[in-house]
Design an enzyme around this catalytic site. Structure first.
Site, PDB file in Angstrom:
ATOM      1  N   CYS A  42      -3.411  -2.330  -6.674  1.00 21.09           N
ATOM      2  CA  CYS A  42      -3.992  -0.990  -6.556  1.00 21.09           C
ATOM      3  C   CYS A  42      -4.496  -0.466  -7.901  1.00 21.09           C
ATOM      4  CB  CYS A  42      -2.951  -0.046  -5.976  1.00 21.09           C
ATOM      5  SG  CYS A  42      -3.510   1.637  -5.819  1.00 21.09           S
ATOM      6  N   GLY A 269     -11.076  -9.263   4.594  1.00 18.35           N
ATOM      7  CA  GLY A 269      -9.696  -8.868   4.883  1.00 18.35           C
ATOM      8  C   GLY A 269      -8.694  -9.512   3.955  1.00 18.35           C
ATOM      9  N   ASP A 310       2.171  -3.985   1.469  1.00 18.96           N
ATOM     10  CA  ASP A 310       1.226  -4.859   2.178  1.00 18.96           C
ATOM     11  C   ASP A 310       1.896  -6.089   2.782  1.00 18.96           C
ATOM     12  OD1 ASP A 310      -0.705  -3.111   1.330  1.00 18.96           O
ATOM     13  OD2 ASP A 310      -1.928  -4.596   0.268  1.00 18.96           O
ATOM     14  N   HIS A 442     -12.181  31.477   0.753  1.00 23.00           N
ATOM     15  CA  HIS A 442     -13.629  31.375   1.001  1.00 23.00           C
ATOM     16  C   HIS A 442     -14.378  31.413  -0.323  1.00 23.00           C
ATOM     17  CE1 HIS A 442     -17.457  31.851   3.028  1.00 23.00           C
ATOM     18  NE2 HIS A 442     -17.747  32.848   2.195  1.00 23.00           N
TER      19      HIS A 442
HETATM   20  P1  FAD Z   1       0.297  -4.929  -4.637  1.00 21.72           P
HETATM   21  O1  FAD Z   1      -0.343  -3.738  -5.194  1.00 21.72           O
HETATM   22  O2  FAD Z   1      -0.573  -6.043  -4.166  1.00 21.72           O
HETATM   23  O3  FAD Z   1       1.298  -5.483  -5.727  1.00 21.72           O
HETATM   24  C1  FAD Z   1       1.983  -6.670  -5.549  1.00 21.72           C
HETATM   25  C2  FAD Z   1       2.389  -7.182  -6.921  1.00 21.72           C
HETATM   26  O4  FAD Z   1       3.289  -8.254  -6.741  1.00 21.72           O
HETATM   27  C3  FAD Z   1       1.225  -7.731  -7.733  1.00 21.72           C
HETATM   28  O5  FAD Z   1       1.194  -7.105  -8.991  1.00 21.72           O
HETATM   29  C4  FAD Z   1       1.531  -9.214  -7.870  1.00 21.72           C
HETATM   30  O6  FAD Z   1       1.118  -9.757  -9.110  1.00 21.72           O
HETATM   31  C5  FAD Z   1       3.043  -9.221  -7.739  1.00 21.72           C
HETATM   32  N1  FAD Z   1       3.612 -10.482  -7.252  1.00 21.72           N
HETATM   33  C6  FAD Z   1       3.243 -11.182  -6.147  1.00 21.72           C
HETATM   34  N2  FAD Z   1       4.018 -12.274  -5.996  1.00 21.72           N
HETATM   35  C7  FAD Z   1       4.897 -12.268  -7.036  1.00 21.72           C
HETATM   36  C8  FAD Z   1       5.961 -13.129  -7.429  1.00 21.72           C
HETATM   37  N3  FAD Z   1       6.268 -14.204  -6.721  1.00 21.72           N
HETATM   38  N4  FAD Z   1       6.651 -12.817  -8.548  1.00 21.72           N
HETATM   39  C9  FAD Z   1       6.350 -11.714  -9.271  1.00 21.72           C
HETATM   40  N5  FAD Z   1       5.356 -10.874  -8.951  1.00 21.72           N
HETATM   41  C10 FAD Z   1       4.640 -11.129  -7.832  1.00 21.72           C
HETATM   42  N6  FAD Z   1      -5.196   1.659  -0.854  1.00 21.72           N
HETATM   43  C11 FAD Z   1      -5.223   3.001  -0.807  1.00 21.72           C
HETATM   44  O7  FAD Z   1      -4.266   3.614  -0.334  1.00 21.72           O
HETATM   45  N7  FAD Z   1      -6.300   3.706  -1.282  1.00 21.72           N
HETATM   46  C12 FAD Z   1      -7.390   3.087  -1.792  1.00 21.72           C
HETATM   47  O8  FAD Z   1      -8.345   3.750  -2.204  1.00 21.72           O
HETATM   48  C13 FAD Z   1      -7.392   1.665  -1.840  1.00 21.72           C
HETATM   49  N8  FAD Z   1      -8.446   1.008  -2.354  1.00 21.72           N
HETATM   50  C14 FAD Z   1      -8.426  -0.359  -2.414  1.00 21.72           C
HETATM   51  C15 FAD Z   1      -9.522  -1.025  -2.939  1.00 21.72           C
HETATM   52  C16 FAD Z   1      -9.537  -2.402  -3.007  1.00 21.72           C
HETATM   53  C17 FAD Z   1     -10.733  -3.102  -3.571  1.00 21.72           C
HETATM   54  C18 FAD Z   1      -8.396  -3.137  -2.566  1.00 21.72           C
HETATM   55  C19 FAD Z   1      -8.369  -4.638  -2.651  1.00 21.72           C
HETATM   56  C20 FAD Z   1      -7.301  -2.490  -2.037  1.00 21.72           C
HETATM   57  C21 FAD Z   1      -7.306  -1.090  -1.944  1.00 21.72           C
HETATM   58  N9  FAD Z   1      -6.222  -0.393  -1.406  1.00 21.72           N
HETATM   59  C22 FAD Z   1      -6.253   0.968  -1.348  1.00 21.72           C
HETATM   60  C23 FAD Z   1      -5.027  -1.095  -0.896  1.00 21.72           C
HETATM   61  C24 FAD Z   1      -3.907  -1.073  -1.936  1.00 21.72           C
HETATM   62  O9  FAD Z   1      -4.362  -1.666  -3.127  1.00 21.72           O
HETATM   63  C25 FAD Z   1      -2.694  -1.817  -1.404  1.00 21.72           C
HETATM   64  O10 FAD Z   1      -2.326  -1.306  -0.140  1.00 21.72           O
HETATM   65  C26 FAD Z   1      -1.525  -1.662  -2.367  1.00 21.72           C
HETATM   66  O11 FAD Z   1      -1.845  -2.186  -3.634  1.00 21.72           O
HETATM   67  C27 FAD Z   1      -0.283  -2.367  -1.822  1.00 21.72           C
HETATM   68  O12 FAD Z   1       0.758  -2.219  -2.727  1.00 21.72           O
HETATM   69  P2  FAD Z   1       1.937  -3.291  -2.823  1.00 21.72           P
HETATM   70  O13 FAD Z   1       2.899  -2.733  -3.802  1.00 21.72           O
HETATM   71  O14 FAD Z   1       2.400  -3.645  -1.466  1.00 21.72           O
HETATM   72  O15 FAD Z   1       1.248  -4.614  -3.387  1.00 21.72           O
END
Ligand code: FAD
Length: 466
Positions: A42, A269, A310, A442
């Site tokens: 994110c 996706g 996610d 307003h």
């Molecule tokens: P992530 O943010 O994916 O973080 C997971 C972390 O885990 C990463 O840093 C990764 O390096 C780390 N990791 C993975 N495996 C391992 C491992 N084995 N050991 C150590 N570290 C590891 N959402 C919104 O709500 N608003 C928005 O405007 C929005 N815009 C977006 C735009 C784009 C282009 C994209 C791709 C996504 C967008 N999203 C948005 C979605 C949002 O980014 C995700 O829903 C959010 O980042 C999920 O958070 P998370 O903590 O689950 O995972």
């Protein structure tokens, strides 16, 4: 060497870092393991970089379209390199902020890749070597990754994923996007405003599949106005790389044709990022799509192991991940906390923006709920007129009998900010009368929310008497 801690969090995205900070607040000794950068997808490659690009596109587009307000500017230029530097400074400021907060909360950050070797043990591979962490509680917050499209190998230059589309140091002359979902349209709209010729190819029969059609229709009008071509029911057949670009072969029910552009963006996706985590060694169950199965406290089938964000399923939203992070942290600390998705908003940063919360009219009907609906168009809003931003509407869906607010859908200017009032209404079990009785300042766009709520009861002052 085995490190013993109370809690370990894998992944420092908006799910993982928030969970770690809440654990720190609750005095649970916590290690946060991240293989890349604090802030996750994110902050580094998703929400924040895309919104920086969108803000720049919006500013350029606005300036170019202010002639009727008496404003003209000749020689407007966009320096893509400088734009990237600014974007990176925003990202760095936020990620440094996360580091500072971790320190203040007593959360130890370990940079490395974690994998389960047992239900409560992780092997972490760092630059210095391997270490073992044993934790009573573990939170999996590893996020998601782009779904590759067979036959469309991403090389990071001509054929790219969204992350790379947000890192371009030249504004492309032309860009073709496979995937007319949220990310594809957000990036496509931003580049179109910066001068790129954009074509979108979507396999299904509508843009942003799953979203109510009346909202999508508004976006379609803007896409056309921006000169963005789009094809629904369009199948990307294959790509050929040329010396200075790409040629995409497309098939629709009507025709077969080729699209020539500088760059092809594959945005079809995302899938859970859990493949190399060794979940089988911990006995953690996945659903048939590969998402980690959790209960309402975000606990997996293994006691003491939680999953958030996610990696647990759609919708992919940063604030959903963060909320789940708080729930998991509180559950670990023994507090009575549960995830509740009734008032979970979603925002889409297209032009105009779309934001929704609660049930759509279609969903409510599918659930057999009798609804009553109110609608107010921004073209009747004084503030929207002064913004010269007239597209869209607010739609309020109420329960026919109790008048409880079931859902709100907004397509229009600042929808992403306006939706929070609706989230609060749903969270508190408010009725449409509650919104209508609340005096809104307003002239503001928020008056449209009040008028739409009043329209549910047929008493919107600024709509003709029915
Ligand atoms: P992530 O943010 O994916 O973080 C997971 C972390 O885990 C990463 O840093 C990764 O390096 C780390 N990791 C993975 N495996 C391992 C491992 N084995 N050991 C150590 N570290 C590891 N959402 C919104 O709500 N608003 C928005 O405007 C929005 N815009 C977006 C735009 C784009 C282009 C994209 C791709 C996504 C967008 N999203 C948005 C979605 C949002 O980014 C995700 O829903 C959010 O980042 C999920 O958070 P998370 O903590 O689950 O995972």
């Amino acid at each position: 060497m085995v490190r013993k801690v109370e809690a370990a969090v894998i992944g420092a995205g908006p799910g993982g870092y928030v969970a770690a900070l809440r654990l720190g607040q609750l005095d649970v000794q916590t290690v946060l393991v991240e293989r890349d950068r604090l802030g996750g997808e994110c902050l580094n490659y998703g929400c924040i970089p895309s919104k920086a690009l969108i803000s720049t596109g919006n500013a350029v587009h606005r300036i170019q379209n202010m002639e009727k307000m008496g404003v003209t500017l000749k020689g407007l230029k966009v320096d893509a390199q400088k734009l990237q530097e600014w974007k990176q400074s925003v990202v760095d400021r936020l990620t440094n902020g996360v580091a500072t907060l971790c320190k203040a909360a007593g959360v130890e950050v370990v940079y490395g890749t974690a994998a389960f070797t047992g239900p409560h043990t992780l092997e972490v591979t760092t630059k210095e070597g391997k270490t073992t962490i044993e934790a009573s509680s573990i939170i999996i917050a590893t996020g998601s990754e782009p779904i590759p499209l067979k036959g469309f190998d991403v090389d990071g230059e001509r054929v790219i994923y969204p992350k790379q589309a947000l890192e371009l140091t030249n504004i492309p002359k032309s860009l073709t996007i496979i995937g007319g979902g949220i990310t594809g349209l957000e990036i496509g709209t931003a580049y179109a405003k910066l001068g790129t010729k954009v074509v979108v190819v979507e396999l299904l029969d509508q843009l942003i599949p799953g979203l109510s059609l009346d909202l999508v229709r508004v976006i379609e009008r803007t896409l056309k106005r921006l000169g963005i071509e789009y094809y629904v029911r369009g199948k990307a057949l294959g790509v050929e790389r040329t010396e200075d670009g790409v040629v995409l072969a497309v098939e629709t029910p009507k025709e077969r044709f080729e699209i020539v552009s500088d760059i092809l963006l594959v945005s079809v996706g995302r899938r859970p990022s859990s493949g190399s985590l060794g979940l089988d060694k911990a006995g953690i169950e996945l659903d048939k799509e590969g998402f980690v199965k959790v209960d309402r406290t975000m606990q997996t089938n293994v006691e003491g192991v939680y999953a958030i964000g996610d990696v647990t399923g759609i919708p992919y939203l940063a604030h959903k991940a963060s909320k789940e992070g708080v729930v998991a942290a509180e559950a670990i600390a023994g507090l009575p906390s549960e995830a509740d998705y009734r008032a979970m908003p979603a925002a889409i940063f297209t032009d105009p923006e779309i934001a929704t919360v609660g049930l759509s009219e279609e969903e409510a009907k599918e659930q057999g709920i009798e609804v009553t609906v109110g609608k107010f168009h921004f073209r009747a809003s004084g503030r929207a007129l002064t913004h010269d931003d007239l597209e869209g509407f607010v739609k309020v869906i109420g329960d026919k009998e109790s008048h409880e607010v079931l859902g709100v859908q907004i397509v229009g200017p600042e929808a992403s900010d306006l939706i929070s009032e609706a989230s609060l209404a749903i969270e508190m079990g408010a009725t449409v009368e509650d919104i209508g009785l609340t005096v809104h300042p307003h002239p503001t766009l928020s008056e449209a929310v009040m008028e739409a709520a009043d329209d549910v009861l047929g008493r919107s002052i600024h709509l003709p008497k029915k």
